[in-house]
Each structure stands twice: as C-alpha cells, then as structure tokens.
Design an enzyme around this catalytic site. Structure first.
Site, short mmCIF file in Angstrom:
data_model
loop_
_atom_site.label_atom_id
_atom_site.label_comp_id
_atom_site.label_asym_id
_atom_site.label_seq_id
_atom_site.Cartn_x
_atom_site.Cartn_y
_atom_site.Cartn_z
N HIS A 187 6.51 6.18 4.80
CA HIS A 187 5.43 5.19 4.74
C HIS A 187 4.58 5.51 3.51
CE1 HIS A 187 5.35 3.60 9.07
NE2 HIS A 187 6.29 4.52 9.12
N SER A 188 3.53 4.72 3.32
CA SER A 188 2.46 5.09 2.40
C SER A 188 1.19 4.46 2.97
CB SER A 188 2.73 4.59 0.98
OG SER A 188 2.55 3.19 0.89
N TYR A 189 0.01 4.95 2.62
CA TYR A 189 -0.23 5.99 1.67
C TYR A 189 -1.05 7.07 2.35
CZ TYR A 189 -4.80 3.65 1.41
OH TYR A 189 -6.01 3.09 1.75
N TYR A 207 -4.20 9.41 13.65
CA TYR A 207 -4.95 8.80 14.75
C TYR A 207 -3.96 8.53 15.87
CZ TYR A 207 -3.28 5.18 11.52
OH TYR A 207 -2.53 4.45 10.63
N ASN A 236 6.00 -0.50 13.91
CA ASN A 236 5.70 0.88 14.27
C ASN A 236 4.75 1.00 15.46
OD1 ASN A 236 6.67 3.43 13.62
ND2 ASN A 236 4.74 4.01 12.59
N ARG A 237 4.63 -0.09 16.20
CA ARG A 237 3.95 -0.08 17.50
C ARG A 237 4.88 -0.66 18.56
NH1 ARG A 237 1.47 2.16 14.34
NH2 ARG A 237 -0.77 2.13 13.85
N GLU A 261 3.78 10.04 4.80
CA GLU A 261 2.98 9.06 4.05
C GLU A 261 3.00 9.52 2.60
OE1 GLU A 261 1.47 6.38 5.38
OE2 GLU A 261 1.17 6.85 7.51
N ARG A 318 2.41 -6.57 6.22
CA ARG A 318 2.78 -5.27 6.81
C ARG A 318 3.85 -5.41 7.89
NH1 ARG A 318 0.29 -0.29 8.92
NH2 ARG A 318 0.46 -0.17 11.17
N HIS A 325 7.14 -0.64 7.15
CA HIS A 325 5.95 -1.45 6.84
C HIS A 325 6.16 -2.10 5.48
CE1 HIS A 325 3.27 0.89 9.85
NE2 HIS A 325 3.69 -0.26 10.37
N ALA A 326 6.05 -3.43 5.46
CA ALA A 326 6.49 -4.19 4.29
C ALA A 326 5.75 -3.83 3.00
CB ALA A 326 6.35 -5.67 4.59
N ARG A 327 4.43 -3.68 3.09
CA ARG A 327 3.65 -3.56 1.85
C ARG A 327 3.69 -2.17 1.24
NH1 ARG A 327 -2.27 -4.56 4.55
NH2 ARG A 327 -2.41 -2.71 5.86
N GLU A 328 4.33 -1.23 1.90
CA GLU A 328 4.34 0.15 1.43
C GLU A 328 5.54 0.36 0.49
OE1 GLU A 328 4.10 2.18 5.24
OE2 GLU A 328 2.24 1.14 5.71
O1 0X9 Z 1 -0.02 3.67 11.59
C1 0X9 Z 1 1.16 3.85 11.25
O2 0X9 Z 1 2.11 3.23 11.72
C2 0X9 Z 1 1.45 4.89 10.17
N1 0X9 Z 1 0.47 4.82 9.12
S1 0X9 Z 1 0.48 3.53 8.09
O3 0X9 Z 1 -0.74 3.58 7.33
N2 0X9 Z 1 1.68 3.69 7.08
O4 0X9 Z 1 0.64 2.33 8.85
C3 0X9 Z 1 1.42 6.27 10.79
C4 0X9 Z 1 2.46 6.45 11.87
C5 0X9 Z 1 2.34 7.74 12.59
N3 0X9 Z 1 3.16 7.80 13.75
C6 0X9 Z 1 2.91 7.10 14.90
N4 0X9 Z 1 1.81 6.43 15.04
N5 0X9 Z 1 3.79 7.20 15.86
ZN ZN Z 2 3.25 2.45 7.30
#
Ligand code: 0X9
Ligand code: ZN
Length: 416
Positions: free
Chosen positions: A303-305, A355, A250-251, A377, A234, A176-179
């Site tokens: 990642h953060s945060y 989540y 990350n999706r 994170e 991001r 994620h770019a902004r982290e």
């Molecule tokens: O949502 C995300 O991708 C991650 N949090 S962030 O705030 N850095 O974007 C958490 C990723 C947890 N893992 C998965 N969702 N598979």
């Molecule tokens: Zn992230």
C-alpha cells in the site's frame, strides 16, 4: 524530449475529475472538541477526503491527520479550525499541479529501450506487460488469470520461480486504487527477480527454493478508474444502488468483518461492503489463501503511504501468536530499507502502528495459516502522499528490494 513530455501529459489529461485548488491539510488535534470537529468534517458525504488515517472515525488526539478539501470548502474549514484553536498546516497547496507533475519521467520508446519500470502504467499496460514477461521467461514465469473483477476485467497473476510447487511467498499490489507506487513496485520487483536470476546469488537461490505468486494490480477496476476518471479513487467499483459506488476491499475480508475501523455507509472510503467477501477480488484472494493453507510462508500486501510495516492484528487490540517473529523480521526489513536511501520505516502491530481496521487481507491471511503477514505502506510520509512523482519509483524499488530480501531470506532459512 519535449515531445515525449507532451505525450505523457496528454495521457494524464484524460482523467475526468480535476482537483484545481484542492488542498491537503495536516490537522493536529489536541482535544476532544478537535476530534469532534474532524468527525463533523467526515460526516458530510464527499466533503473531506481522509488520506491518513483513511476515515474520520480513526482520528485520535495528538495524531497528524491529512485531509483533502475541495477549493469551495477551504474558507469555512479554515475558519472552523481557527475558531476551534486547532493547529493545521497546508500540506499540499493545490493538488492539480501535483497530479500533473507526478508524471515527471519522460516516456522512452519501448521498442528501443524495453518496458519502463520507472513510470506509472495503466491497467491495460500492466496486463500486457505481465503476459510479455511470462513469454520472455518461460522457464521462470507463468501468467494466469487470478480472477475476474466486478466490472469483468481480468485480474492478472504471475507465478515466478524454477518450480510452482515450492513454499509460497504471496505478494499483492494495488488493492487500493490510488496508491500507484504499489503496482509500480510489483512490476519492478518481478523484473528484478527475473532479470537477476542466474546473476545475483540471493535472487537465484530464492527463485530456486520459493514460489512467488505476484498479483500486480489486484483492484483492477479501481486502478483503471483512477487513471481514466478520478485520480483519488480508492475502492472497488461496485454499484451500491445509490449515488456512492465502491467497497473498500481492505475492509471486505473475512477477518472480524464489519468490525472497528470500517463503515456501513456505501459513501465511506472504508465501506465494508454488502456482505463478507462480496467483492470478486476478495473472493479470489481468500480462495487462493484457503486452497494453499500451510504453504504460504509469507503474505505481503503493498500500500501507500506512510513508510510503515504493519503486522496483525488490526481487527482488534490483540497480538498474533508469533508477534515476536513478525516484529523481528519487520525490524530487520525496515533497517535494510533504511540502509539504502535513508528512508526510515516504522513497524508494529496494526492496532498500534496504524489504527484498528477490521476486514483486512493481512489479518485474514495470518488467521488462515500464512506464517508471516505484512502490509507495507511504501513512500512517502506525506509530502506527496498518493501523488508520489515517478522520479521516486526507481529509488523506492531498489530500497524495497532489500526489505523483501530480508523477508525471503528469513523464509528460506526457516525451511532448512
Ligand atoms: O487502512 C488500510 O487499509 C491500510 N492503510 S491505507 O492508508 N493504505 O488505506 C492499512 C491496512 C492495515 N491492515 C489492516 N487494517 N488489516
Ligand atoms: Zn491502502
């Protein structure tokens, strides 16, 4: 000294998007109506930037929601919050001064003092650094191209250890770019593993028995863009055909892709992309994991945060077959981090500690055979959020080394 500070401020003045008067509000929803209002904020493209959780769909009752609003929207937002009786606090009163002051460590002369691990570096600097350390430590480090990004940038990869054929610890930063604290961590970690080899017995043993594959800036395009144009970027930089660019990498993984906690809308920060693994960085990581099946003993993605250890699964309310192992190692690692600077980390399966969010690299890697798989994170818990000042990099690094050592020691012991 003054000159150095002016120089570093000049570097950041280049970013095109400004955030004057933008505020980050922490919202405390307690009713269904409050959640509906948060979702309404999330339904207008570009109106609300969800920092934590990262989309309105993931908002729940009795959970703190951090959201950035533009200056122009704040009056109406606050009016609506008050009318709905939802508690909120102004977490960041004006983002632009915070963006400016994240560069709070004076730049040192590289020729005299060497590479600065306690400042944020650009994509180009990180690639140069990765080449330089590989040249400096030819017996312990190798530089390779991991892949090409959507915009044609080289995704750097460093392989560390006395042998390239040992069980693998795979580490990535900057998906994620902004982290920004994440790539900063990868850099200081590599430096620590190389400079402490032959000095620190734990590091020496780890470098002799494991192969570390480190991807210091996985989302190369997004990271570059977050420096040049928009500090809050991001996603990747894919052209989706319309006004909104980028896919949430990350999706985008083949792990219940397009499932809960991900969006079909290109304008969403959690857009899952036009097809599974559409993004070159996703393909590169997936290919690496698949071609090293059975050999990846730990996968850690920074990642953060939030200061959280997340382990699978996040794509469904489902437990990993080795949940107890994942939980115990996370607990020990979190405790080790806390022992350094008293920064508390929580831990748990993603569906509970964070989540539901499908299509993530951690779930993919576990499903494809990595023994341990964690999203970590890093700092902080929201005081600065993504805008963690550089003056916190050094301490973030030293505390996180201890957490990493717990993981790598565990991997080494389980090889015996
Ligand atoms: O949502 C995300 O991708 C991650 N949090 S962030 O705030 N850095 O974007 C958490 C990723 C947890 N893992 C998965 N969702 N598979
Ligand atoms: Zn992230």
């Amino acid at each position: 000294m003054k000159f150095l500070i002016i120089l570093s401020l000049a570097a950041l003045a280049l970013a095109k998007v400004r955030f004057d008067g933008h505020q980050v509000l922490s919202l405390y929803p307690t009713t269904r109506e409050h959640i509906d209002l948060i979702k309404e904020f999330g339904s207008y493209d570009g109106f609300a930037d969800f920092w934590s959780p990262d989309s309105a769909d993931l908002a729940h009752i009795d959970q703190k929601i951090d959201v950035r609003f533009r200056k122009e929207s704040l009056r109406i937002v606050k009016k609506k919050l008050e009318a709905a009786g939802m508690s909120f606090e102004v977490k960041i009163a004006d983002m632009q001064p915070l963006i400016d002051s994240q560069f709070d460590v004076p730049r040192k002369n590289k020729a005299l003092f060497g590479y600065d691990y306690d400042v944020y570096h650009t994509y180009d600097e990180i690639v140069q650094w990765a080449n330089d350390v590989a040249n400096q430590y030819p017996l312990l480090a190798k530089y390779e191209k991991f892949g090409d990004s959507y915009e044609g940038r080289e995704i750097p990869r460093l392989t560390l250890g006395t042998s390239a054929n040992k069980p693998i610890v795979l580490i990535d930063c900057g998906i994620h770019a902004r982290e920004w604290i994440s790539p900063a961590f990868c850099q200081c970690y590599v430096n620590r593993m190389l400079s402490q080899y032959g000095v620190d017995p734990g590091v020496t043993a780890a470098m002799q028995s494991l192969t570390f594959v480190v991807l210091p800036v996985l989302n190369a395009d997004g990271y570059a863009y977050s420096h040049t144009d928009d500090r809050m970027w991001r996603k990747t930089r894919r052209d989706n055909g319309g006004f909104c660019k980028g896919v949430d990498p990350n999706r985008n993984f083949d792990a219940n892709w397009a499932g809960p906690g991900s969006s079909a809308s290109p304008c969403s920060e959690t857009y899952y992309g036009p097809s599974v693994a559409s993004e070159p960085l996703t393909q590169a990581l997936q290919n690496f994991v698949l071609s090293n099946k059975g050999n990846i003993k730990a996968y850690i993605t920074f990642h953060s945060y939030g200061q959280v250890f997340i382990y699978p699964y996040s794509y469904a309310v489902q437990d990993a077959s080795n949940k107890d192992e994942l939980d115990a190692v996370a607990a020990n690692s979190a405790a080790a981090i806390e022992s350094v600077n008293r920064k508390a980390y929580t831990y748990g399966p993603g569906y509970e500690s964070m989540y539901l969010a499908a299509g993530g690299s951690d779930d993919f890697s576990l499903d494809q055979g990595a023994t341990l798989s964690y999203t970590i994170e890093l700092r902080d818990t929201g005081r600065y959020g993504f805008l963690l000042p550089e003056s916190q990099i050094a301490d973030s690094c030293t505390e996180t080394y201890e957490g990493m050592d717990v993981i790598t020691d565990y991997v080494r012991n389980s090889l015996i």
